[in-house]
Design an enzyme around this catalytic site. Structure first.
Site, PDB file in Angstrom:
ATOM      1  N   SER A 202     100.251  -6.125  27.579  1.00  0.00           N
ATOM      2  CA  SER A 202      99.241  -6.104  28.636  1.00  0.00           C
ATOM      3  C   SER A 202      99.677  -5.198  29.771  1.00  0.00           C
ATOM      4  O   SER A 202     100.839  -5.208  30.178  1.00  0.00           O
ATOM      5  CB  SER A 202      99.012  -7.529  29.156  1.00  0.00           C
ATOM      6  OG  SER A 202      98.050  -7.542  30.185  1.00  0.00           O
ATOM      7  N   THR A 240      83.135   1.484  24.542  1.00  0.00           N
ATOM      8  CA  THR A 240      83.580   2.687  25.233  1.00  0.00           C
ATOM      9  C   THR A 240      84.898   2.427  25.955  1.00  0.00           C
ATOM     10  O   THR A 240      85.054   1.415  26.646  1.00  0.00           O
ATOM     11  CB  THR A 240      82.511   3.141  26.248  1.00  0.00           C
ATOM     12  OG1 THR A 240      81.287   3.392  25.549  1.00  0.00           O
ATOM     13  CG2 THR A 240      82.955   4.412  26.970  1.00  0.00           C
ATOM     14  N   CYS A 328      99.210 -28.684  37.422  1.00  0.00           N
ATOM     15  CA  CYS A 328      98.477 -29.374  38.490  1.00  0.00           C
ATOM     16  C   CYS A 328      97.726 -28.390  39.369  1.00  0.00           C
ATOM     17  O   CYS A 328      96.725 -28.732  39.978  1.00  0.00           O
ATOM     18  CB  CYS A 328      99.428 -30.216  39.339  1.00  0.00           C
ATOM     19  SG  CYS A 328     100.738 -29.272  40.142  1.00  0.00           S
TER      20      CYS A 328
END
Length: 395
Positions: A202, A240, A328
């Site tokens: 990423s 695209t 949490c």
């Protein structure tokens, strides 16, 4: 010592480096052609995508034709797992993963279990966050088609024995995918030497913008498409191209490749200094994950007798941004699945803190954290009934 803001949540996302931002801007202003167009505007843009693909491949010791751009790491994980699964829909099918994967992997596997009849083995981990290789071998059956085990964990930073896992998969004719979103740009990765068939990465974890990632698919691995509707990415991923994002990801990989040894050395020193000093000044502290086989960028702790959410808010008040393994903060009362897999109790797991470093992290920032964190932990403990009961038991 006073600092305005200290950002130590780089495992969540990194800032965009100035030179990477600069590489994008022309593709918003002048390089706006569609790379699928045959005229000069399109051809020029496509050439820059080709350069970016080469840069990503070079960082992984892969071939450019094995790199496919995606909308991010979660899409790459989904494509890798579902793409292989779809090819085995009409056969007995079994997948092996671990209990500590990112939810992009875990939820995809659970989807295949619930909706398509796949059998999935979720390997347990040892106390240091690493799988037992013998248990992995024992989990393999004649129906195992895919293993998906993350390279390094996003919460505790532990690095798995990827090369060994890959070799076992290769011997058993099992496709091996690894979610390397946290590892790329933080450790050396050689997909050939490590026997990796597919790898997810990423952009926003390595100083590129959000919304762009890539999937490495080893030549010869066949998987179905996740997105249909166009001929982009050699007819494997329709849509695209996000040209500016792809160029930025390529630039980020180029920078990472050139400076990786220096990056690892700097962050390892800062991480070890942070861990050792926090352990020395805050009692009842647990360092989570293996102390040696871990990313240079992640220091993770559990502080007994406190709540992670209160700790994060208190740190934020003095300008320090970190994160908690405890869910949490997203409205759940359940602690992190990763920390629970380590064998920690609910009470201990709720007191977690992950501090993740970057190229921008300084020694002065580490000093500031070590100055501000202990009194915050002490104050929160003094408010805790659990700590009060503990002190009474000591007496």
């Amino acid at each position: 010592m006073e600092l305005n803001r200290v950002y130590l949540d780089n495992a969540a996302t990194t800032p965009v480096k100035p030179e990477i931002l600069d590489s994008m801007l022309d593709f918003y202003k002048e390089g706006y052609g569609n790379p699928s167009s045959i005229h000069s505007f399109g051809r020029e843009v496509k050439s820059h995508i080709d350069i970016a693909r080469e840069n990503v491949a070079n960082l992984l010791n892969a071939s450019a034709k094995e790199i496919y751009f995606t909308g991010g790491g979660s899409e790459a994980d989904n494509w890798a797992i579902k793409g292989i699964a779809l090819r085995y829909m009409n056969q007995d099918k079994h997948i092996i993963t671990t209990e500590i994967e990112h939810h992009a992997v875990l939820d995809t596997c659970k989807y295949l279990e619930k909706n398509h009849g796949f059998k999935v083995t979720y390997l347990k981990i040892k106390e240091n966050g690493i799988i037992d290789i013998e248990e992995f071998k024992s989990a393999i059956t004649k129906d195992t088609i895919l293993t998906s085990i993350m390279f390094a964990n996003n919460e505790i930073g532990t690095i798995q024995p990827i090369k060994e896992i890959g070799a076992i998969c290769r011997e058993n004719n099992i496709v091996f995918h690894t979610d390397a979103v946290q590892a790329v740009g933080n450790v050396h990765i050689d997909v050939k030497d490590m026997n990796i068939d597919m790898l997810s990465l990423s952009g926003h974890k390595i100083y590129a913008p959000k919304g762009v990632g890539a999937l490495y698919i080893r030549n010869g691995i066949r998987l179905d498409n996740l997105i249909h509707g166009g001929g982009q990415e050699r007819k494997k991923r329709a849509g695209t191209e996000n040209v500016a994002g792809i160029v930025a990801l390529g630039k980020a990989c180029e920078i990472a490749n050139k400076g990786l040894d220096e990056h690892i050395s700097k962050l390892t020193a800062l991480r070890d200094d942070l861990i050792s000093r926090i352990q020395a000044v805050i009692p009842h502290t647990i360092v989570t994950g293996d102390l040696e086989k871990r990313l240079p960028s992640i220091a993770s702790f559990c502080f007994k007798f406190i709540e992670g959410e209160a700790l994060l808010l208190s740190l934020d008040l003095v300008g320090i941004a970190g994160s908690s393994g405890s869910a949490c903060t997203s409205g759940s009362l359940d602690p992190s699945h990763v920390l629970m897999a380590l064998g920690l109790t609910h009470e201990v797991a709720h007191g977690s803190l992950r501090l993740s470093l970057s190229d921008f992290t300084t020694k002065e920032e580490i000093d500031y954290v070590v100055e501000k964190l202990p009194p915050i932990v002490e104050r929160l403990r003094n408010m805790s009934p659990l700590y009060e009961d503990f002190l009474k038991g000591e007496k």
